[in-house]
Write an enzyme that holds these catalytic residues in place. Structure first.
Site, PDB file in Angstrom:
ATOM      1  N   ASN A 211       0.853  -1.186   0.000  1.00  0.00           N
ATOM      2  CA  ASN A 211       0.000   0.000   0.000  1.00  0.00           C
ATOM      3  C   ASN A 211       0.884   1.230   0.000  1.00  0.00           C
ATOM      4  O   ASN A 211       1.980   1.182   0.540  1.00  0.00           O
ATOM      5  CB  ASN A 211      -0.828   0.051   1.288  1.00  0.00           C
ATOM      6  CG  ASN A 211      -1.951  -0.946   1.284  1.00  0.00           C
ATOM      7  OD1 ASN A 211      -1.997  -1.842   0.451  1.00  0.00           O
ATOM      8  ND2 ASN A 211      -2.847  -0.807   2.230  1.00  0.00           N
ATOM      9  N   ASP A 280      -4.053  -5.607   2.337  1.00  0.00           N
ATOM     10  CA  ASP A 280      -5.214  -6.467   2.607  1.00  0.00           C
ATOM     11  C   ASP A 280      -5.071  -7.850   2.007  1.00  0.00           C
ATOM     12  O   ASP A 280      -5.747  -8.785   2.411  1.00  0.00           O
ATOM     13  CB  ASP A 280      -6.481  -5.798   2.053  1.00  0.00           C
ATOM     14  CG  ASP A 280      -6.836  -4.563   2.850  1.00  0.00           C
ATOM     15  OD1 ASP A 280      -6.693  -4.615   4.086  1.00  0.00           O
ATOM     16  OD2 ASP A 280      -7.229  -3.548   2.247  1.00  0.00           O
ATOM     17  N   LYS A 290      13.457 -15.517  -8.680  1.00  0.00           N
ATOM     18  CA  LYS A 290      12.818 -14.455  -9.453  1.00  0.00           C
ATOM     19  C   LYS A 290      11.989 -15.019 -10.612  1.00  0.00           C
ATOM     20  O   LYS A 290      12.487 -15.839 -11.393  1.00  0.00           O
ATOM     21  CB  LYS A 290      13.908 -13.515  -9.985  1.00  0.00           C
ATOM     22  CG  LYS A 290      13.366 -12.283 -10.641  1.00  0.00           C
ATOM     23  CD  LYS A 290      14.471 -11.389 -11.161  1.00  0.00           C
ATOM     24  CE  LYS A 290      13.874 -10.278 -12.005  1.00  0.00           C
ATOM     25  NZ  LYS A 290      14.875  -9.565 -12.768  1.00  0.00           N
ATOM     26  N   PHE A 324      -7.086   4.137  11.580  1.00  0.00           N
ATOM     27  CA  PHE A 324      -7.096   5.133  10.513  1.00  0.00           C
ATOM     28  C   PHE A 324      -8.035   4.650   9.418  1.00  0.00           C
ATOM     29  O   PHE A 324      -8.227   3.438   9.257  1.00  0.00           O
ATOM     30  CB  PHE A 324      -5.686   5.328   9.930  1.00  0.00           C
ATOM     31  CG  PHE A 324      -4.899   6.358  10.681  1.00  0.00           C
ATOM     32  CD1 PHE A 324      -4.485   6.112  11.981  1.00  0.00           C
ATOM     33  CD2 PHE A 324      -4.568   7.573  10.097  1.00  0.00           C
ATOM     34  CE1 PHE A 324      -3.761   7.066  12.692  1.00  0.00           C
ATOM     35  CE2 PHE A 324      -3.848   8.528  10.788  1.00  0.00           C
ATOM     36  CZ  PHE A 324      -3.441   8.278  12.086  1.00  0.00           C
ATOM     37  N   LYS A 338     -15.868   1.392   9.914  1.00  0.00           N
ATOM     38  CA  LYS A 338     -14.652   0.781  10.479  1.00  0.00           C
ATOM     39  C   LYS A 338     -14.642   0.883  12.002  1.00  0.00           C
ATOM     40  O   LYS A 338     -14.222  -0.031  12.702  1.00  0.00           O
ATOM     41  CB  LYS A 338     -13.392   1.436   9.882  1.00  0.00           C
ATOM     42  CG  LYS A 338     -13.132   0.903   8.484  1.00  0.00           C
ATOM     43  CD  LYS A 338     -12.036   1.578   7.727  1.00  0.00           C
ATOM     44  CE  LYS A 338     -12.119   1.050   6.290  1.00  0.00           C
ATOM     45  NZ  LYS A 338     -11.301   1.744   5.345  1.00  0.00           N
ATOM     46  N   LYS A 342     -14.537  -2.747  13.627  1.00  0.00           N
ATOM     47  CA  LYS A 342     -13.248  -3.120  14.215  1.00  0.00           C
ATOM     48  C   LYS A 342     -13.212  -2.890  15.723  1.00  0.00           C
ATOM     49  O   LYS A 342     -12.178  -3.081  16.362  1.00  0.00           O
ATOM     50  CB  LYS A 342     -12.114  -2.352  13.526  1.00  0.00           C
ATOM     51  CG  LYS A 342     -11.981  -2.703  12.031  1.00  0.00           C
ATOM     52  CD  LYS A 342     -10.817  -2.002  11.374  1.00  0.00           C
ATOM     53  CE  LYS A 342     -10.872  -2.174   9.865  1.00  0.00           C
ATOM     54  NZ  LYS A 342      -9.649  -2.753   9.307  1.00  0.00           N
TER      55      LYS A 342
HETATM   56  N1  CTP Z   1      -5.971  -2.604   9.402  1.00  0.00           N
HETATM   57  C1  CTP Z   1      -5.694  -3.718  10.143  1.00  0.00           C
HETATM   58  N2  CTP Z   1      -5.490  -4.917   9.532  1.00  0.00           N
HETATM   59  C2  CTP Z   1      -5.617  -5.043   8.191  1.00  0.00           C
HETATM   60  C3  CTP Z   1      -5.946  -3.902   7.411  1.00  0.00           C
HETATM   61  C4  CTP Z   1      -6.115  -2.689   8.060  1.00  0.00           C
HETATM   62  O1  CTP Z   1      -5.600  -3.615  11.364  1.00  0.00           O
HETATM   63  N3  CTP Z   1      -5.411  -6.230   7.632  1.00  0.00           N
HETATM   64  C5  CTP Z   1      -6.163  -1.321  10.087  1.00  0.00           C
HETATM   65  C6  CTP Z   1      -5.345  -0.169   9.519  1.00  0.00           C
HETATM   66  O2  CTP Z   1      -4.085  -0.053  10.159  1.00  0.00           O
HETATM   67  C7  CTP Z   1      -6.217   1.035   9.811  1.00  0.00           C
HETATM   68  C8  CTP Z   1      -7.638   0.465   9.744  1.00  0.00           C
HETATM   69  O3  CTP Z   1      -7.499  -0.937   9.913  1.00  0.00           O
HETATM   70  O4  CTP Z   1      -6.024   1.559  11.096  1.00  0.00           O
HETATM   71  C9  CTP Z   1      -8.343   0.743   8.453  1.00  0.00           C
HETATM   72  O5  CTP Z   1      -7.529   0.353   7.386  1.00  0.00           O
HETATM   73  P1  CTP Z   1      -8.018   0.509   5.870  1.00  0.00           P
HETATM   74  O6  CTP Z   1      -6.948  -0.013   4.964  1.00  0.00           O
HETATM   75  O7  CTP Z   1      -8.509   1.913   5.666  1.00  0.00           O
HETATM   76  O8  CTP Z   1      -9.271  -0.404   5.868  1.00  0.00           O
HETATM   77  P2  CTP Z   1      -9.534  -1.896   5.577  1.00  0.00           P
HETATM   78  O9  CTP Z   1     -10.000  -2.556   6.815  1.00  0.00           O
HETATM   79  O10 CTP Z   1      -8.340  -2.498   4.930  1.00  0.00           O
HETATM   80  O11 CTP Z   1     -10.767  -1.809   4.585  1.00  0.00           O
HETATM   81  P3  CTP Z   1     -10.825  -1.339   3.053  1.00  0.00           P
HETATM   82  O12 CTP Z   1      -9.442  -1.575   2.476  1.00  0.00           O
HETATM   83  O13 CTP Z   1     -11.854  -2.199   2.467  1.00  0.00           O
HETATM   84  O14 CTP Z   1     -11.208   0.107   3.060  1.00  0.00           O
END
Ligand code: CTP
Length: 403
Positions: A211, A280, A290, A324, A338, A342
């Site tokens: 990311n 994700d 490689k 975040f 979220k 969460k």
């Molecule tokens: N986060 C987490 N574990 C993951 C992905 C994200 O704990 N596998 C946490 C991030 O550090 C952040 C929050 O969840 O604090 C939201 O992350 P974000 O990437 O915005 O959301 P996602 O849960 O990944 O959802 P989406 O990508 O569908 O928006």
């Protein structure tokens, strides 16, 4: 009870008609129990003699960069780290310009360059000078670097006009100094876990999926919390940022490694701030060597990574949980989702519809989203954003007493 008992304050006085008010400020600081050392610029000496400051502070006043202190060390190197707070009052446009430009040609500007203590700057100048592009730029640069400002106030000015430029009253400078020193300790004893940076999910030894994230926001939070007295552990994905001093650093690469590291630490913390951009998805398998180019490209099979925050909530660990939400649309609604899904107390929502304004940038525009409502902040430096996030965390969730 004296509010500045045992506090060491360095009062920097630069040259302007408002120097006489610095005398009153010194008197108030001493009355509150502070041990104050005064440094004057040559121009300040033209308005009030060092003897006045010496008599009130009961400490020698220093004006000369090349004088040696009693212990034989060079004074400007000793002082900046020893003081709990440096106050510059009055701060002229000239001294502000020197601070912001890296000019160190007298003791006060040299102290600023070697600064390791928090600083409070109280400007005083003509209103047109205060509004001049140079001063506006210099003040904004110093704020970005973490300097605190009080004033200037609006009213009659020495040059015969009226406007914004008067030195803030000694009482208000004192109150701001007290509030700053209090804030300097408001996270003492708090164990805080912060994550930062993006994770890398390797496809083969040389390629990864990740990311966008520079890690600047998470590092700014970790450093700010450390300055406020917290015991900070930073779990970080790969970044180019040098590790901040005094923070326990755990380096990880993949989302899975970050998950394991966080779960191992989260049992013993009072609060967690997940600023990391966790990938994700990760490749189902990782090639040992490689992957060579193939006609028509390759297909990757990806599996979903564990959601670290959800696992922490389920396990009931991590303390007060701050996440975040970087969104390109429906910022608040997505952040709220979220928050709920969460199990978080606070979500820092970021509009990334213009990604170059956020990723890798030094500024951020955040909305703090909680169950009861949300608060939007203007664009600010990541350092200032870290400060508003921690302010909320401390005031709403971690405050132990109301004094
Ligand atoms: N986060 C987490 N574990 C993951 C992905 C994200 O704990 N596998 C946490 C991030 O550090 C952040 C929050 O969840 O604090 C939201 O992350 P974000 O990437 O915005 O959301 P996602 O849960 O990944 O959802 P989406 O990508 O569908 O928006």
């Amino acid at each position: 009870m004296k509010r500045l008992q045992d506090k060491k304050i360095l009062l920097g006085v630069s040259g302007g008609i408002a120097v006489y008010k610095a005398v009153e400020l010194l008197r108030l600081l001493v009355k509150e129990g502070a041990d104050v050392s005064v440094v004057m610029t040559k121009n300040a000496e033209r308005f009030v003699t060092p003897l006045t400051f010496e008599t009130l502070s009961l400490n020698p006043v220093r004006t000369d960069m090349f004088s040696m202190s009693e212990r034989g060390k060079i004074s400007h190197i000793e002082d900046p780290g020893l003081a709990d707070l440096i106050i510059v009052a009055p701060a002229t446009g000239n001294i502000i310009g020197k601070f912001a430009s890296g000019i160190a040609d007298d003791l006060l500007s040299t102290i600023f360059m070697a600064l390791a203590s928090p600083i409070l700057i109280a400007p005083a100048m003509n209103n047109r000078m205060w509004r001049s592009p140079a001063v506006v730029r210099n003040v904004s640069r110093l704020k970005e670097w973490g300097a605190n400002f009080v004033g200037p106030a609006t009213g009659d000015l020495a040059c015969g006009t009226a406007g914004e430029g008067r030195l803030e009253t000694p009482e208000n400078i004192l109150a701001t100094a007290i509030a700053l020193l209090k804030k300097g300790e408001d996270m003492a004893g708090i164990n805080l876990l912060v994550t930062a940076g993006g994770t890398h999910e390797y496809i083969d030894p040389v390629r990864f999926i990740g990311n966008r994230s520079s890690g600047k926001m998470g590092y700014a939070i970790a450093s700010a919390a450390k300055r406020r007295g917290a015991n900070v552990t930073l779990v970080t994905g790969p970044t180019d940022i040098p590790p901040p001093e005094g923070i326990n650093i755990v380096q990880v690469t993949s989302a899975n490694e970050m998950c394991e590291a966080v779960l191992a630490i989260a049992g013993g913390v009072d609060a967690t701030i997940m600023a990391a951009a966790v990938a994700d998805f990760s490749p189902v398998s990782q090639a040992g060597s490689k992957i060579k180019k193939e006609e028509g490209g390759i297909s990757l099979q990806l599996s979903k990574n564990r959601d670290i925050l959800k696992e922490m909530s389920k396990a009931g660990i991590g303390g007060v949980m701050v996440g975040f939400a970087a969104e390109t649309e429906n910022l608040i609604a997505n952040a709220r989702k979220k928050l709920k899904e969460k199990g978080l107390q606070l979500v820092v929502a970021n509009d990334v519809s213009e990604p170059d304004k956020v990723f890798g940038a030094d500024t951020n525009k955040v909305v703090l989203v909680e169950a009861e409502g949300e608060k939007e902040f203007p664009t600010m430096s990541k350092r200032e954003a870290a400060s508003v996030i921690l302010d909320r965390l401390v005031q709403r969730y971690l405050k132990v007493s109301n004094d």
